[in-house]
Design an enzyme around this catalytic site. Structure first.
Site, PDB file in Angstrom:
ATOM      1  N   GLN A 101       6.914   5.291   2.159  1.00  0.00           N
ATOM      2  CA  GLN A 101       7.093   3.914   2.655  1.00  0.00           C
ATOM      3  C   GLN A 101       7.515   3.008   1.496  1.00  0.00           C
ATOM      4  O   GLN A 101       7.801   1.842   1.702  1.00  0.00           O
ATOM      5  CB  GLN A 101       5.785   3.397   3.257  1.00  0.00           C
ATOM      6  CG  GLN A 101       5.267   4.258   4.388  1.00  0.00           C
ATOM      7  CD  GLN A 101       3.867   3.865   4.791  1.00  0.00           C
ATOM      8  OE1 GLN A 101       3.656   2.925   5.565  1.00  0.00           O
ATOM      9  NE2 GLN A 101       2.887   4.581   4.262  1.00  0.00           N
ATOM     10  N   ASP A 104      10.381   1.837  -4.335  1.00  0.00           N
ATOM     11  CA  ASP A 104      10.452   1.738  -5.799  1.00  0.00           C
ATOM     12  C   ASP A 104      11.185   2.888  -6.485  1.00  0.00           C
ATOM     13  O   ASP A 104      11.339   2.903  -7.703  1.00  0.00           O
ATOM     14  CB  ASP A 104       9.022   1.613  -6.383  1.00  0.00           C
ATOM     15  CG  ASP A 104       8.110   2.764  -5.934  1.00  0.00           C
ATOM     16  OD1 ASP A 104       6.896   2.526  -5.768  1.00  0.00           O
ATOM     17  OD2 ASP A 104       8.607   3.891  -5.724  1.00  0.00           O
ATOM     18  N   HIS A 119      11.371   2.900   4.378  1.00  0.00           N
ATOM     19  CA  HIS A 119      11.591   1.447   4.314  1.00  0.00           C
ATOM     20  C   HIS A 119      12.696   1.082   3.340  1.00  0.00           C
ATOM     21  O   HIS A 119      12.736  -0.020   2.815  1.00  0.00           O
ATOM     22  CB  HIS A 119      10.279   0.737   3.915  1.00  0.00           C
ATOM     23  CG  HIS A 119       9.232   0.838   4.983  1.00  0.00           C
ATOM     24  ND1 HIS A 119       7.885   0.765   4.712  1.00  0.00           N
ATOM     25  CD2 HIS A 119       9.324   1.055   6.322  1.00  0.00           C
ATOM     26  CE1 HIS A 119       7.204   0.900   5.850  1.00  0.00           C
ATOM     27  NE2 HIS A 119       8.056   1.083   6.845  1.00  0.00           N
ATOM     28  N   CYS A 127      25.327  -7.490   1.299  1.00  0.00           N
ATOM     29  CA  CYS A 127      25.672  -8.789   1.883  1.00  0.00           C
ATOM     30  C   CYS A 127      25.634  -8.639   3.402  1.00  0.00           C
ATOM     31  O   CYS A 127      26.327  -7.774   3.964  1.00  0.00           O
ATOM     32  CB  CYS A 127      27.079  -9.210   1.438  1.00  0.00           C
ATOM     33  SG  CYS A 127      27.577 -10.775   2.201  1.00  0.00           S
ATOM     34  N   ILE A 213      -8.230   5.566  -2.584  1.00  0.00           N
ATOM     35  CA  ILE A 213      -9.426   5.084  -3.310  1.00  0.00           C
ATOM     36  C   ILE A 213     -10.507   4.639  -2.333  1.00  0.00           C
ATOM     37  O   ILE A 213     -11.645   4.396  -2.716  1.00  0.00           O
ATOM     38  CB  ILE A 213      -9.087   3.899  -4.276  1.00  0.00           C
ATOM     39  CG1 ILE A 213      -8.342   2.779  -3.549  1.00  0.00           C
ATOM     40  CG2 ILE A 213      -8.306   4.390  -5.494  1.00  0.00           C
ATOM     41  CD1 ILE A 213      -8.152   1.529  -4.387  1.00  0.00           C
TER      42      ILE A 213
HETATM   43  N1  APR Z   1      -4.680   5.811  -5.551  1.00  0.00           N
HETATM   44  C1  APR Z   1      -4.745   6.095  -4.223  1.00  0.00           C
HETATM   45  N2  APR Z   1      -4.751   5.153  -3.253  1.00  0.00           N
HETATM   46  C2  APR Z   1      -4.686   3.868  -3.648  1.00  0.00           C
HETATM   47  C3  APR Z   1      -4.614   3.479  -5.011  1.00  0.00           C
HETATM   48  C4  APR Z   1      -4.614   4.527  -5.986  1.00  0.00           C
HETATM   49  N3  APR Z   1      -4.565   4.269  -7.299  1.00  0.00           N
HETATM   50  N4  APR Z   1      -4.561   2.117  -5.071  1.00  0.00           N
HETATM   51  C5  APR Z   1      -4.587   1.675  -3.794  1.00  0.00           C
HETATM   52  N5  APR Z   1      -4.682   2.715  -2.941  1.00  0.00           N
HETATM   53  C6  APR Z   1      -4.695   2.680  -1.476  1.00  0.00           C
HETATM   54  C7  APR Z   1      -5.385   1.493  -0.855  1.00  0.00           C
HETATM   55  O1  APR Z   1      -6.779   1.758  -0.677  1.00  0.00           O
HETATM   56  C8  APR Z   1      -4.663   1.390   0.498  1.00  0.00           C
HETATM   57  O2  APR Z   1      -5.303   2.210   1.475  1.00  0.00           O
HETATM   58  O3  APR Z   1      -3.351   2.599  -1.055  1.00  0.00           O
HETATM   59  C9  APR Z   1      -3.282   1.959   0.211  1.00  0.00           C
HETATM   60  C10 APR Z   1      -2.208   0.911   0.160  1.00  0.00           C
HETATM   61  O4  APR Z   1      -2.124   0.346   1.456  1.00  0.00           O
HETATM   62  P1  APR Z   1      -1.083  -0.853   1.713  1.00  0.00           P
HETATM   63  O5  APR Z   1      -1.228  -1.861   0.636  1.00  0.00           O
HETATM   64  O6  APR Z   1      -1.258  -1.260   3.142  1.00  0.00           O
HETATM   65  O7  APR Z   1       0.348  -0.178   1.504  1.00  0.00           O
HETATM   66  P2  APR Z   1       1.107   0.771   2.514  1.00  0.00           P
HETATM   67  O8  APR Z   1       0.163   1.606   3.311  1.00  0.00           O
HETATM   68  O9  APR Z   1       2.160   1.475   1.745  1.00  0.00           O
HETATM   69  O10 APR Z   1       1.812  -0.308   3.498  1.00  0.00           O
HETATM   70  C11 APR Z   1       2.772   0.185   4.406  1.00  0.00           C
HETATM   71  O11 APR Z   1       3.369  -2.085   4.918  1.00  0.00           O
HETATM   72  O12 APR Z   1       3.795  -4.230   4.278  1.00  0.00           O
HETATM   73  C12 APR Z   1       4.384  -3.044   4.619  1.00  0.00           C
HETATM   74  O13 APR Z   1       6.525  -2.393   3.974  1.00  0.00           O
HETATM   75  C13 APR Z   1       5.221  -2.479   3.500  1.00  0.00           C
HETATM   76  O14 APR Z   1       5.675  -0.153   3.085  1.00  0.00           O
HETATM   77  C14 APR Z   1       4.633  -1.099   3.266  1.00  0.00           C
HETATM   78  C15 APR Z   1       3.869  -0.829   4.551  1.00  0.00           C
END
Ligand code: APR
Length: 248
Positions: A101, A104, A119, A127, A213
């Site tokens: 998702q 980067d 994503h 553009c 985590i």
């Molecule tokens: N190691 C493992 N897990 C981790 C770490 C780490 N060092 N740091 C954070 N996490 C976990 C968090 O506990 C959380 O469950 O990673 C998860 C990140 O969740 P989100 O911030 O919701 O990110 P993501 O799941 O990728 O979001 C999906 O939402 O906003 C949209 O487009 C955006 O692609 C993104 C999508």
């Protein structure tokens, strides 16, 4: 925990097709904040105001305030031990494709070859009016990157309200239904439709190995083995366990 590394290694070595689903959590140790943790991006920028395609069309300059902040950390980020470990699993034939998702590019920078970007990817800008594409690196010095037709450019990432790239969507669901093992790493699994990948895989007999985590809504529903910890610590241990089992 050692027992479950052994069990997880057994699962991925026995699996003819292993898939991974990753989210922002896998890149946190590369310095890129995730979205929904306490210090996440959405604690600073309301996604309803900054991360929808409607918001971008209505006020691109405002949305670029967030995009600039993201670009600052993403452009400096390097793959961490989790990205590199997943690339090693791919080289060992224990991981066949990553659905990410993240925008980067760190899986590819970490050596992974087969990466489905659900994503999009922030390394190019487009553009919306004339369709011309640019490298983000070529526009990094412009606070508000503009096309030669003078319109404000948009990163090739999927905003809320935009369609998931069809090829990414179709291939992910197809692979999820034939996977025998699924690694779910660093995602809160709250955004659809990608968050249905684990249940599709589970329904088709895959073993689900989750690394996070903290627990998620997957942990007590579809996850078979849950590793609580930083992906950068857990994944290298999984690689070591797989190598040891492979050598025995
Ligand atoms: N190691 C493992 N897990 C981790 C770490 C780490 N060092 N740091 C954070 N996490 C976990 C968090 O506990 C959380 O469950 O990673 C998860 C990140 O969740 P989100 O911030 O919701 O990110 P993501 O799941 O990728 O979001 C999906 O939402 O906003 C949209 O487009 C955006 O692609 C993104 C999508």
């Amino acid at each position: 925990m050692m027992e479950s590394f052994e069990k997880a290694a057994e699962i991925i070595l026995a699996s003819e097709f292993t898939l991974a689903l990753t989210g922002a959590g896998i890149s946190v140790e590369s310095g890129i904040p995730d979205f929904r943790s306490a210090e996440g991006l959405w604690s600073k920028f309301d996604p309803a105001e900054y991360a929808t395609i409607q918001a971008f069309r209505a006020d691109p300059e405002k949305v670029w305030e967030m995009l600039r902040e993201m670009d600052k950390v993403v452009s400096r980020a390097k793959p961490n031990m989790a990205h590199r470990g997943m690339s090693e699993l791919e080289q060992m034939g224990c991981l066949h494709c990553i659905i990410t998702q993240n925008i980067d590019n760190l899986h590819q920078a970490g050596g992974s070859k087969d990466v489905i970007e659900y994503h999009g990817n922030a390394s190019t800008l487009s553009c919306l009016w004339c369709g011309k594409k640019y490298l983000a690196t070529d526009k990094r010095d412009e606070n508000l990157p503009r096309c030669e037709c003078d319109k404000i450019l948009k990163p090739d990432v999927i905003f809320f309200g935009e369609a998931i790239p069809e090829e990414a969507m179709n291939r992910s669901f197809q692979l999820a239904s034939s996977a025998k093992a699924l690694l779910v790493v660093g995602t809160s699994a709250v955004v659809s439709p990608v968050n249905s990948i684990p249940s599709i895989a589970k329904r088709n007999g895959a073993k689900i190995i989750e690394i996070n985590i903290e627990k998620t809504n997957l942990t007590n529903s579809v996850t078979d083995i849950f590793f609580q910890g930083n992906a950068g610590d857990i994944i290298p241990q999984l690689v070591t366990a797989a190598k040891q089992k492979n050598d025995n």
